[in-house]
Motif scaffolding. Structure first.
Motif, PDB file in Angstrom:
ATOM      1  N   SER A  13       0.870  -1.179   0.000  1.00  0.00           N
ATOM      2  CA  SER A  13       0.000   0.000   0.000  1.00  0.00           C
ATOM      3  C   SER A  13       0.905   1.227   0.000  1.00  0.00           C
ATOM      4  CB  SER A  13      -0.997  -0.018   1.162  1.00  0.00           C
ATOM      5  OG  SER A  13      -0.368  -0.016   2.430  1.00  0.00           O
ATOM      6  N   ASP A  14       0.959   1.980   1.097  1.00  0.00           N
ATOM      7  CA  ASP A  14       1.721   3.227   1.061  1.00  0.00           C
ATOM      8  C   ASP A  14       2.931   3.227   1.984  1.00  0.00           C
ATOM      9  OD1 ASP A  14       0.123   3.158   3.299  1.00  0.00           O
ATOM     10  OD2 ASP A  14      -0.501   5.252   3.185  1.00  0.00           O
ATOM     11  N   GLY A  15       3.433   2.045   2.339  1.00  0.00           N
ATOM     12  CA  GLY A  15       4.661   1.971   3.112  1.00  0.00           C
ATOM     13  C   GLY A  15       5.888   2.128   2.235  1.00  0.00           C
ATOM     14  N   GLU A  16       7.033   2.302   2.871  1.00  0.00           N
ATOM     15  CA  GLU A  16       8.283   2.517   2.134  1.00  0.00           C
ATOM     16  C   GLU A  16       9.056   1.231   1.846  1.00  0.00           C
ATOM     17  OE1 GLU A  16      10.849   5.773   3.527  1.00  0.00           O
ATOM     18  OE2 GLU A  16       9.249   6.241   4.925  1.00  0.00           O
ATOM     19  N   LEU A  17       8.845   0.193   2.655  1.00  0.00           N
ATOM     20  CA  LEU A  17       9.633  -1.034   2.535  1.00  0.00           C
ATOM     21  C   LEU A  17       8.789  -2.178   2.007  1.00  0.00           C
ATOM     22  CD1 LEU A  17      11.635  -0.992   5.912  1.00  0.00           C
ATOM     23  CD2 LEU A  17      12.202   0.105   3.729  1.00  0.00           C
ATOM     24  N   SER A  18       9.450  -3.129   1.375  1.00  0.00           N
ATOM     25  CA  SER A  18       8.758  -4.338   0.943  1.00  0.00           C
ATOM     26  C   SER A  18       8.364  -5.152   2.168  1.00  0.00           C
ATOM     27  CB  SER A  18       9.673  -5.174   0.043  1.00  0.00           C
ATOM     28  OG  SER A  18      10.701  -5.775   0.824  1.00  0.00           O
ATOM     29  N   PRO A  19       7.431  -6.085   2.024  1.00  0.00           N
ATOM     30  CA  PRO A  19       7.053  -6.919   3.172  1.00  0.00           C
ATOM     31  C   PRO A  19       8.238  -7.645   3.797  1.00  0.00           C
ATOM     32  CG  PRO A  19       5.424  -7.131   1.441  1.00  0.00           C
ATOM     33  CD  PRO A  19       6.547  -6.327   0.870  1.00  0.00           C
ATOM     34  N   ALA A  20       9.140  -8.192   2.964  1.00  0.00           N
ATOM     35  CA  ALA A  20      10.313  -8.886   3.505  1.00  0.00           C
ATOM     36  C   ALA A  20      11.223  -7.910   4.240  1.00  0.00           C
ATOM     37  CB  ALA A  20      11.078  -9.584   2.382  1.00  0.00           C
ATOM     38  N   GLU A  21      11.379  -6.706   3.709  1.00  0.00           N
ATOM     39  CA  GLU A  21      12.205  -5.706   4.377  1.00  0.00           C
ATOM     40  C   GLU A  21      11.600  -5.294   5.712  1.00  0.00           C
ATOM     41  OE1 GLU A  21      14.220  -3.504   0.482  1.00  0.00           O
ATOM     42  OE2 GLU A  21      12.269  -2.839   1.234  1.00  0.00           O
ATOM     43  N   VAL A  22      10.256  -5.238   5.787  1.00  0.00           N
ATOM     44  CA  VAL A  22       9.599  -4.921   7.054  1.00  0.00           C
ATOM     45  C   VAL A  22       9.900  -6.001   8.088  1.00  0.00           C
ATOM     46  CG1 VAL A  22       7.351  -4.783   8.201  1.00  0.00           C
ATOM     47  CG2 VAL A  22       7.760  -3.472   6.116  1.00  0.00           C
ATOM     48  N   VAL A  23       9.825  -7.258   7.678  1.00  0.00           N
ATOM     49  CA  VAL A  23      10.133  -8.356   8.604  1.00  0.00           C
ATOM     50  C   VAL A  23      11.572  -8.248   9.082  1.00  0.00           C
ATOM     51  CG1 VAL A  23      10.381 -10.855   8.825  1.00  0.00           C
ATOM     52  CG2 VAL A  23       8.374  -9.901   7.674  1.00  0.00           C
ATOM     53  N   ASN A  24      12.496  -7.982   8.167  1.00  0.00           N
ATOM     54  CA  ASN A  24      13.905  -7.832   8.558  1.00  0.00           C
ATOM     55  C   ASN A  24      14.089  -6.655   9.513  1.00  0.00           C
ATOM     56  OD1 ASN A  24      14.643 -10.010   6.960  1.00  0.00           O
ATOM     57  ND2 ASN A  24      15.127  -8.740   5.178  1.00  0.00           N
ATOM     58  N   ALA A  25      13.354  -5.569   9.254  1.00  0.00           N
ATOM     59  CA  ALA A  25      13.444  -4.412  10.148  1.00  0.00           C
ATOM     60  C   ALA A  25      12.886  -4.742  11.522  1.00  0.00           C
ATOM     61  CB  ALA A  25      12.692  -3.225   9.539  1.00  0.00           C
ATOM     62  N   ALA A  26      11.830  -5.557  11.552  1.00  0.00           N
ATOM     63  CA  ALA A  26      11.250  -5.968  12.832  1.00  0.00           C
ATOM     64  C   ALA A  26      12.227  -6.835  13.623  1.00  0.00           C
ATOM     65  CB  ALA A  26       9.944  -6.715  12.599  1.00  0.00           C
ATOM     66  N   VAL A  27      12.947  -7.709  12.931  1.00  0.00           N
ATOM     67  CA  VAL A  27      13.970  -8.529  13.591  1.00  0.00           C
ATOM     68  C   VAL A  27      15.045  -7.625  14.181  1.00  0.00           C
ATOM     69  CG1 VAL A  27      15.761 -10.258  13.250  1.00  0.00           C
ATOM     70  CG2 VAL A  27      13.532 -10.558  12.161  1.00  0.00           C
ATOM     71  N   ALA A  28      15.512  -6.662  13.382  1.00  0.00           N
ATOM     72  CA  ALA A  28      16.553  -5.749  13.849  1.00  0.00           C
ATOM     73  C   ALA A  28      16.083  -4.908  15.032  1.00  0.00           C
ATOM     74  CB  ALA A  28      17.003  -4.838  12.707  1.00  0.00           C
ATOM     75  N   ALA A  29      14.770  -4.610  15.060  1.00  0.00           N
ATOM     76  CA  ALA A  29      14.198  -3.799  16.137  1.00  0.00           C
ATOM     77  C   ALA A  29      13.844  -4.626  17.370  1.00  0.00           C
ATOM     78  CB  ALA A  29      12.959  -3.079  15.629  1.00  0.00           C
ATOM     79  N   ARG A  30      14.076  -5.937  17.300  1.00  0.00           N
ATOM     80  CA  ARG A  30      13.798  -6.851  18.402  1.00  0.00           C
ATOM     81  C   ARG A  30      12.310  -6.904  18.763  1.00  0.00           C
ATOM     82  NH1 ARG A  30      16.581  -5.773  23.274  1.00  0.00           N
ATOM     83  NH2 ARG A  30      16.621  -3.562  22.730  1.00  0.00           N
ATOM     84  N   LEU A  31      11.479  -6.751  17.744  1.00  0.00           N
ATOM     85  CA  LEU A  31      10.055  -6.983  17.941  1.00  0.00           C
ATOM     86  C   LEU A  31       9.791  -8.484  17.874  1.00  0.00           C
ATOM     87  CD1 LEU A  31       8.590  -4.139  15.703  1.00  0.00           C
ATOM     88  CD2 LEU A  31       8.506  -4.243  18.198  1.00  0.00           C
ATOM     89  N   ASP A  32       8.787  -8.924  18.607  1.00  0.00           N
ATOM     90  CA  ASP A  32       8.445 -10.348  18.623  1.00  0.00           C
ATOM     91  C   ASP A  32       7.218 -10.668  17.780  1.00  0.00           C
ATOM     92  OD1 ASP A  32      10.372 -11.393  20.782  1.00  0.00           O
ATOM     93  OD2 ASP A  32       9.415  -9.700  21.784  1.00  0.00           O
ATOM     94  N   VAL A  33       6.296  -9.720  17.682  1.00  0.00           N
ATOM     95  CA  VAL A  33       5.054  -9.915  16.928  1.00  0.00           C
ATOM     96  C   VAL A  33       4.755  -8.648  16.149  1.00  0.00           C
ATOM     97  CG1 VAL A  33       2.604 -10.514  17.025  1.00  0.00           C
ATOM     98  CG2 VAL A  33       4.161 -11.370  18.791  1.00  0.00           C
ATOM     99  N   ILE A  34       4.442  -8.801  14.871  1.00  0.00           N
ATOM    100  CA  ILE A  34       3.992  -7.669  14.068  1.00  0.00           C
ATOM    101  C   ILE A  34       2.749  -8.088  13.293  1.00  0.00           C
ATOM    102  CG2 ILE A  34       6.297  -6.674  13.839  1.00  0.00           C
ATOM    103  CD1 ILE A  34       6.350  -7.751  10.941  1.00  0.00           C
ATOM    104  N   ALA A  35       1.951  -7.107  12.925  1.00  0.00           N
ATOM    105  CA  ALA A  35       0.814  -7.342  12.036  1.00  0.00           C
ATOM    106  C   ALA A  35       1.005  -6.488  10.795  1.00  0.00           C
ATOM    107  CB  ALA A  35      -0.503  -7.010  12.724  1.00  0.00           C
ATOM    108  N   ILE A  36       0.907  -7.106   9.634  1.00  0.00           N
ATOM    109  CA  ILE A  36       0.947  -6.388   8.361  1.00  0.00           C
ATOM    110  C   ILE A  36      -0.477  -5.973   8.043  1.00  0.00           C
ATOM    111  CG2 ILE A  36       1.502  -6.526   5.908  1.00  0.00           C
ATOM    112  CD1 ILE A  36       3.949  -6.630   7.747  1.00  0.00           C
ATOM    113  N   THR A  37      -0.707  -4.653   7.980  1.00  0.00           N
ATOM    114  CA  THR A  37      -2.073  -4.135   7.839  1.00  0.00           C
ATOM    115  C   THR A  37      -2.122  -3.109   6.717  1.00  0.00           C
ATOM    116  OG1 THR A  37      -1.584  -2.510   9.577  1.00  0.00           O
ATOM    117  CG2 THR A  37      -2.695  -4.539  10.258  1.00  0.00           C
TER     118      THR A  37
END
Length: 273
Positions: A13-37
């Motif tokens: 939609s209107d995000g800056e990163l691809s879905p895979a890049e978002v997951v990688n960013a979440a790993v780097a940010a030490r998040l445990d759960v994210i929702a793609i919305t």
């Protein structure tokens, strides 16, 4: 404590990163759960789920549905939606077509005012991953063309609700949006409610089948969050939260999060039949 962010957008939609890049960013940010919305599309879910497979971050399937209650635009988050659900796919097909036509009409209005921009500029700004075309893509095209200096100026002058190129789009009623999410296996949560509209409509939305309220987000005043959470408890709804993150140009993913235990009921919920 496990850290969760239940409101994130990708380039689908209107995000800056691809879905895979978002997951990688979440790993780097030490998040445990994210929702793609993503807005009105589940186009990024498959890539995000694959990128998260076997990794430390759990991805919850989601969507953010634009809807309307009277004159008010209301966004409803759907969690645990089945990406292959017929009602969801039908909604996506209609919504994406309406979004494209809206963007075309905004471009026509801008051209009528002498602004040098065309629909191809919008599509280049959106990128090949984008499925849900929105005002941010038009704004990025205006910045790229040099018609404005910033996204903020684009919205202030042209694309905001009071802007000279603003175009209202046809949206489904809130009741229909909630019913569609439920029919797609999901649970409906009111995203970033406006406090005035909230007081007027929350009991109506609960009657429609709303399952939760997005109480916690970076820009929600503490008093409003407290009120939302109190009403959620009163009505037996989940109190959720998320950053509404669109990309690193605004802030870093992981700067905002909630305790996953606070939304354990939602995270453990079995999708609707």
């Amino acid at each position: 404590m496990k850290r969760a962010d239940l409101h994130i957008h990708t380039r689908a939609s209107d995000g800056e990163l691809s879905p895979a890049e978002v997951v990688n960013a979440a790993v780097a940010a030490r998040l445990d759960v994210i929702a793609i919305t993503d807005h009105d599309t589940i186009g990024g879910l498959a890539e995000a789920l694959e990128a998260a497979r076997g990794g430390p971050v759990r991805v919850v399937t989601g969507v953010e549905v634009s809807s309307r209650q009277g004159e008010d635009e209301i966004h409803i988050l759907g969690y645990h939606v089945a990406p292959d659900a017929a009602p969801l796919l039908a909604h996506e097909h209609g919504a994406l077509g309406r979004r494209q036509e809206r963007a075309r009409e905004m471009v026509r209005r801008l051209q009528g005012m002498g602004v040098t921009v065309d629909y191809e500029d919008v599509m280049r700004a959106a990128g090949t991953d984008a499925r849900a075309i929105g005002r941010p893509h038009v704004a990025r095209a205006l910045v790229a063309r040099g018609a404005v200096r910033s996204m903020h100026e684009a919205f202030d002058r042209y694309l905001g609700d009071a802007g000279s190129a603003f175009v209202m789009t046809l949206l489904p009623p809130v009741r229909d949006a909630i019913e569609m999410i439920r029919a797609s296996g999901g649970y409906a949560v009111w995203a970033h409610p406006d406090p005035v509209i909230f007081e007027r409509e929350i009991h109506n939305f609960a009657e429609y089948g709303l399952a939760g309220i997005e109480c916690f987000r970076p820009n929600t005043p503490a008093n409003d969050a407290k009120r939302y959470r109190a009403v959620a408890r009163e009505l037996g709804l989940w109190a959720t939260g998320g950053s509404d993150w669109h990309g690193p140009h605004r802030n870093r993913l992981g700067d905002f999060y909630i305790d996953a235990e606070e939304v354990r009921g939602l995270l453990d919920a079995v999708p609707h039949d």
